[in-house]
Design an enzyme around this catalytic site. Structure first.
Site, PDB file in Angstrom:
ATOM      1  N   HIS A  43       0.864  -1.185   0.000  1.00  0.00           N
ATOM      2  CA  HIS A  43       0.000   0.000   0.000  1.00  0.00           C
ATOM      3  C   HIS A  43       0.896   1.229   0.000  1.00  0.00           C
ATOM      4  O   HIS A  43       1.199   1.791   1.052  1.00  0.00           O
ATOM      5  CB  HIS A  43      -0.910  -0.020   1.225  1.00  0.00           C
ATOM      6  CG  HIS A  43      -1.978   1.029   1.209  1.00  0.00           C
ATOM      7  ND1 HIS A  43      -3.222   0.831   1.768  1.00  0.00           N
ATOM      8  CD2 HIS A  43      -2.001   2.293   0.711  1.00  0.00           C
ATOM      9  CE1 HIS A  43      -3.953   1.920   1.614  1.00  0.00           C
ATOM     10  NE2 HIS A  43      -3.226   2.824   0.982  1.00  0.00           N
ATOM     11  N   GLU A  70      -2.558  -1.648  -3.203  1.00  0.00           N
ATOM     12  CA  GLU A  70      -3.690  -0.950  -2.605  1.00  0.00           C
ATOM     13  C   GLU A  70      -3.439   0.550  -2.614  1.00  0.00           C
ATOM     14  O   GLU A  70      -2.298   0.992  -2.504  1.00  0.00           O
ATOM     15  CB  GLU A  70      -3.880  -1.380  -1.144  1.00  0.00           C
ATOM     16  CG  GLU A  70      -4.149  -2.845  -0.932  1.00  0.00           C
ATOM     17  CD  GLU A  70      -4.303  -3.183   0.541  1.00  0.00           C
ATOM     18  OE1 GLU A  70      -4.866  -4.243   0.837  1.00  0.00           O
ATOM     19  OE2 GLU A  70      -3.844  -2.387   1.396  1.00  0.00           O
ATOM     20  N   HIS A 190      -7.870  -6.661   7.225  1.00  0.00           N
ATOM     21  CA  HIS A 190      -7.642  -5.686   8.297  1.00  0.00           C
ATOM     22  C   HIS A 190      -7.851  -6.356   9.654  1.00  0.00           C
ATOM     23  O   HIS A 190      -8.949  -6.769  10.006  1.00  0.00           O
ATOM     24  CB  HIS A 190      -8.535  -4.447   8.206  1.00  0.00           C
ATOM     25  CG  HIS A 190      -7.951  -3.281   8.960  1.00  0.00           C
ATOM     26  ND1 HIS A 190      -7.064  -2.389   8.380  1.00  0.00           N
ATOM     27  CD2 HIS A 190      -8.090  -2.874  10.235  1.00  0.00           C
ATOM     28  CE1 HIS A 190      -6.706  -1.477   9.261  1.00  0.00           C
ATOM     29  NE2 HIS A 190      -7.297  -1.760  10.407  1.00  0.00           N
TER      30      HIS A 190
END
Length: 238
Positions: A43, A70, A190
């Site tokens: 990310h 991401e 997550h």
């Protein structure tokens, strides 16, 4: 079978804290694959506080499984993804200074914004996943954007699981079932960890992929990365 994608952001965080190239992020990614990870997730954020643009470009030629990038589809992120052409891009509505991803897209409100973004990535041959909260309406509108998958934000699941595991799972059932009904691929990520991962994927066995970073890298401090990946895969495949 649900695939394990290892998010290596925290490895880059450790490297960046000291400078230099220890730990070596690219070698770590290759080792994760060698030890059984079926994907690598990064990310890259605008401030490059962990994964950098340079890392992403190097990883393009290193990752041999599925590479998942991401991020919020601002212009510089879109350009990077189109240059690298990973297997998957996951669209996340992060603010530029956000510490971690803590909510999904309001796909109903932002549907018209997301449609051309999704189209651009798909035309480049990149699978598109949209990060959403566990709300069937958000899943429904994600499908309207043309996305291939949704990734359910599992932070609320992890927070509730230790107190009421059954309620935590049932909170996600309508969204997971909506994705299945719409033939939309389902990812999750997550705060999934060795305590809460197995019940979640057993409840929703059509989950294609989980992306796990913080907990997995933390566990690796105790178990080593090879044993840690083995433990996570055992939770997924039990």
């Amino acid at each position: 079978m649900t695939r394990l994608s290892v998010n290596i952001n925290k490895v880059a965080t450790l490297r960046n804290a000291r400078g230099g190239n220890l730990p070596d992020v690219e070698r770590f990614a290759a080792d994760c694959e060698r030890f059984g990870a079926e994907g690598i997730t990064v990310h890259p954020r605008p401030d490059e506080r962990h994964i950098t643009r340079h890392d992403v470009l190097l990883l393009k030629d290193i990752v041999s499984t599925e590479f998942n990038i991401e991020g919020n589809p601002r212009s510089e992120f879109v350009s990077l993804v189109l240059q690298v052409r990973p297997a998957q891009v996951t669209l996340v509505p992060d603010a530029h200074d956000q510490i971690t991803s803590n909510h999904g897209w309001d796909t109903r409100t932002h549907c018209d914004y997301l449609i051309p973004v999704v189209r651009q990535f798909k035309e480049a041959g990149i699978r598109v996943s949209i990060f959403v909260d566990p709300d069937p309406v958000m899943v429904e509108y994600a499908e309207k954007t043309g996305a291939d998958r949704v990734e359910l934000y599992t932070g609320p699941y992890a927070e509730l699981y230790d107190h009421d595991p059954e309620k935590a799972i049932e909170m996600y059932r309508p969204a997971a079932q909506m994705a299945q009904h719409l033939s939309l691929g389902l990812n999750a990520g997550h705060d999934l960890n060795l305590r809460n991962l197995r019940p979640f994927v057993q409840a929703f066995p059509w989950i294609a992929e989980v992306s796990i970073g913080h907990a997995l890298i933390s566990d690796a401090l105790y178990f080593g990365i090879e044993d840690t990946i083995r433990r996570y895969k055992e939770e997924l495949n039990s």
